[in-house]
Design a protein around this motif. Structure first.
Motif, short mmCIF file in Angstrom:
data_model
loop_
_atom_site.label_atom_id
_atom_site.label_comp_id
_atom_site.label_asym_id
_atom_site.label_seq_id
_atom_site.Cartn_x
_atom_site.Cartn_y
_atom_site.Cartn_z
N GLY A 283 -6.30 -6.32 -12.71
CA GLY A 283 -6.53 -6.83 -11.18
C GLY A 283 -7.94 -6.08 -10.71
O GLY A 283 -8.81 -6.85 -10.15
N ARG A 284 -8.02 -4.76 -11.15
CA ARG A 284 -9.34 -4.07 -10.69
C ARG A 284 -10.48 -4.76 -11.11
O ARG A 284 -11.40 -4.27 -10.79
N ASP A 561 -0.52 -3.23 -6.79
CA ASP A 561 -1.62 -2.29 -6.36
C ASP A 561 -1.81 -2.49 -4.79
O ASP A 561 -0.79 -3.27 -4.14
N VAL A 566 -8.25 -4.36 -4.71
CA VAL A 566 -8.54 -5.40 -5.69
C VAL A 566 -9.48 -6.34 -5.10
O VAL A 566 -9.38 -6.90 -4.09
#
Length: 573
Positions: A283-284, A561, A566
Motif C-alpha cells: 500500500g505504501r 496501516d 498510505v
C-alpha cells in the motif's frame, strides 16, 4: 547526486555553515576527513534487552560495518524501536506502525546513501519494509536468523508451535507442572527468531524472495558463522548501493515482486500475519494486494516446505535442504524470475545459487507436496463482507466443513475470565466466537485468535475446534481458526451481531463463513444495537499514540496501516 555528509543538511540559511557545523560535531566521534568524505551506509540497530530474538544484533552490526569499510564506505550505526512479540503491551501489532514511522523518519533525517535494516521478531521486518518503501533510500535487510531447536526426552522442540502444543497438553492434564517448567527451559535455547514457519520466518523468506535481502539469508541459523558472513556481504552490497545510488526499494518492491512473495508465502505454509504485512508494505507504493487473486494462489500453489506448524521440521532443516533458492526451483514456472534484487541481478540469479542436497525431504517436489493446496484461503460470507483468512494447511481436515452453535466472547478479557469456567455451555461441536479483538476494538489486533480449547474439553482430549474472530493468530499456531474478519466488530462489522446459540457454518472448499440468521433478523439486531460503541470494545483513548492509532488504523484487508501513511488515502472521518 548529493552524497555523504552533504546529504540532507540542516538549514541555517548558509549551506556551507551547515556542513561546517555538522562536521565539527561528528568529528567529536574521532572521525577523520577521509572517513567523512566517503559515501555513508546507515545501520539500524534493533538490539534490545527486551528482545531475545535480536540477541545477536551486536555481532551482526560489527560484521555489517566490516563489510561496509572493506568496500570503502563509512558505516554509521543508529538505534530504532525494537519490538518483541511477547514483551509488547497491549500487542506488538499496536507498535508496528510506530516502528515504521520511527525507522522512516530516522532514515530521512540523517545523512545516509544506503541503509541496512536488521530485523527479525515478527513486526520488525514488516515495519522496516514499510519504512523502506516510503523513504525510498537504497536498502538491504539483514534478518537475524532463526534459533536452533531444543530437545526434551528425545524429541526436538521449537518455539512456539511446540509451546502451544505442549501447553495444550498441560491444560488437558497430561503434562504436570514440573514437566512444563522443565520444557519451558528447552523451547528457546539460543538467540534468534522462532525456528518454525511463524511470522518471523515467513517475513524473512519474503524479503529474500523480493530481492531485499541476500540469498539464503532467511534461513541461516542465528548462531552460525554463515550468519555473520552474510551480514558482512550485506554491508558490502550496501556500500555498492550507496556509491551507485540504487537500486532503491521502489525498484525492487514491484507488483511482480509482491506476487512472487505471495506465491512463496503459500508454498512455505506461511503465517497469516504475512498477508497483513505485505498488504501494508504494498500500500505504501500504491500496489494493491487482491484477496481474490491471493485465494487463487492458495488453490494453485501447494505447500512444499515440511515445517511446523504445517509439517514436521524446523528452519535449520529448511536451510540445510537448500533454503529459499532451492524452493524457487520448485516454483520456477509460477514466479517472475526477472524481478531485480539488491545484488544488481535478478531473482533468477538467486535461484541459481541453490545447493543440490541429495535425499533431502524438507523441500518437496510439486508432485509430492506436504499439502495439495497453499497455506491460506480467503473466506467470504455474511460474517466477513470484506474477507477473512484461514490457515488451511494447519487446520483439521475434519473441520474444514462444519456447522455449529456459536459460543460468544465479547472481548479478550471476557474470554480470559470464562473460557475455563466449569459451567461454560460448550461442546466440541460448537464454534467459539471472539469479537472486539480487531485493530480498533482490542486495540491493536492481538494474537488472540488462537482461542484456547475450554479446559473441560481439553481434559476430555479435544485438541481442535472451529474458532473465529476479528483478531490475529501467531504464525506458529495451528488449528481450524478463522481470522482477520473484516470489518471488525468494533467498526460495525457483522461479527458484532452474533448471539449465543446462533448457527455458524464454515465451508473452506466453498470459501464461505456464514451466520445462519436471515437478513431481516440481522437488520433488527443492528437497529437495536444503535450507534453506541460495542460493550466489549476498548474505550476510545483521548491522547497520545493510542488516540492516533484508534483514529487512523485501517482494517485488516488494508494492512492495518495508518490512513495518513498510505499515498492517496484520505484520513478517516
Amino acid at each position: 547526486m548529493t552524497q555523504g555528509m552533504r546529504k540532507g543538511l540542516t538549514s541555517y540559511g548558509d549551506p556551507d555553515f551547515s556542513l561546517f557545523l555538522r562536521k565539527a560535531f561528528i568529528k567529536a566521534m574521532g572521525l577523520s576527513d577521509d572517513a567523512l568524505s566517503r559515501p555513508i551506509v546507515g545501520i539500524a540497530n534493533t538490539f534490545s534487552d527486551y528482545n531475545a530474538c535480536h540477541g545477536n544484533v551486536p555481532k551482526l552490526v560489527e560484521a555489517i560495518k566490516r563489510g561496509v569499510m572493506l568496500s570503502g564506505a563509512l558505516p554509521m550505526e543508529f538505534p530504532t524501536i525494537s519490538i518483541h512479540e511477547s514483551f509488547a503491551h497491549p500487542t506488538s501489532m499496536f507498535l508496528r506502525n510506530l516502528m515504521a514511522m520511527d525507522t522512516e523518519e530516522m532514515v530521512r533525517a540523517q545523512p545516509m546513501d544506503a541503509v541496512v535494516l536488521i530485523g527479525g521478531c515478527d513486526k520488525t521486518i514488516p515495519a522496516q519494509m514499510m519504512a523502506a518503501a516510503s523513504a525510498d533510500v537504497p536498502t538491504i535487510i539483514v534478518p537475524v536468523g532463526p534459533m536452533l531447536v531444543g530437545h526434551y526426552k528425545g524429541e526436538q522442540l521449537g518455539a512456539c508451535t511446540d509451546c502451544r502444543r505442549l501447553w495444550g497438553e498441560h491444560r488437558g492434564g497430561r503434562i504436570d507442572a514440573q514437566q512444563i517448567e522443565f520444557i519451558n527451559e528447552r523451547l528457546a535455547p539460543t538467540a534468534g527468531t522462532c525456528m518454525v514457519m511463524g511470522t518471523a520466518s515467513t517475513m524473512a523468506c519474503i524479503v529474500e524472495t523480493m530481492g531485499l535481502a541476500l540469498p539464503r539469508s532467511a534461513t541461516i541459523p542465528a548462531t552460525h558463522a554463515d550468519r555473520l558472513r552474510s551480514a558482512e556481504a550485506s554491508g558490502m552490497f550496501a556500500a555498492a548501493m550507496a556509491k551507485n545510488g540504487g537500486p532503491k526499494p521502489s525498484a525492487l518492491m514491484t507488483k511482480a515482486a509482491f506476487r512472487n512473495a505471495l506465491v512463496v508465502m503459500q508454498a512455505i505454509g506461511g503465517s497469516t500475519n504475512g498477508l497483513i504485512h505485505l498488504t501494508a508494505a504494498a500500500g505504501r507504493l500504491g500496489v494493491k494486494i487482491d484477496l481474490d487473486d491471493f485465494d487463487q494462489l492458495g488453490r494453485d500453489v501447494p505447500v512444499l516446505v515440511d515445517l511446523k506448524p504445517s509439517g514436521d521440521h524446523y528452519m535449520e532443516h529448511f536451510h540445510w535442504a537448500g533454503g529459499v533458492p532451492r524452493l524457487l526451483q520448485e516454483l520456477e514456472d509460477l514466479l517472475d524470475l526477472d524481478t531485480p534484487t539488491v545484488m544488481g541481478g535478478t531473482l533468477r540469479d538467486y535461484m541459481a545459487t541453490a545447493e543440490d542436497v541429495p535425499g533431502q525431504t524438507v523441500i518437496r517436489p510439486r508432485a509430492a507436496p506436504i499439502k495439495a493446496m497453499g497455506s491460506m484461503a480467503v473466506l467470504q460470507g455474511n460474517l466477513a463482507p470484506r474477507g477473512a483468512i484461514i490457515k488451511q494447511s494447519a487446520a483439521s481436515p475434519t473441520l474444514m466443513q462444519h456447522t455449529g452453535r456459536a459460543v460468544v466472547f465479547e472481548s479478550v478479557e471476557d474470554l480470559t475470565h470464562r473460557i475455563d469456567h466449569p459451567d461454560l455451555d460448550v461442546t466440541a461441536d460448537d464454534v467459539l466466537v471472539l469479537r472486539n479483538a480487531g485493530p480498533r476494538g482490542a486495540p491493536g489486533m492481538p494474537e488472540a485468535g488462537y482461542l484456547p480449547i475450554p479446559r473441560k474439553l481439553a481434559m476430555q482430549g479435544v485438541k481442535d475446534m472451529v474458532r473465529i474472530s476479528d483478531a490475529r493468530m501467531s504464525g506458529t499456531a495451528f488449528g481450524t481458526i478463522v481470522l482477520h474478519i473484516s470489518p471488525e466488530s468494533a467498526a460495525g462489522g457483522p461479527l458484532g451481531l452474533v448471539q449465543n446459540g446462533d448457527r455458524i457454518t464454515l465451508d473452506v472448499l466453498k470459501r464461505r463463513i456464514d451466520l445462519l440468521v436471515d437478513d431481516a433478523e440481522l437488520a433488527r439486531r443492528r437497529e437495536a444495537a444503535g450507534s453506541a460503541p460495542p460493550a466489549g470494545a476498548a474505550a476510545v483513548p483521548d491522547r497520545g499514540y493510542a488516540a492516533l492509532f484508534h483514529r487512523s488504523v485501517l482494517q485488516a484487508d488494508e494492512g492495518c496501516d495508518f490512513d495518513f501513511l498510505v499515498p492517496g488515502r484520505a484520513p478517516r472521518e
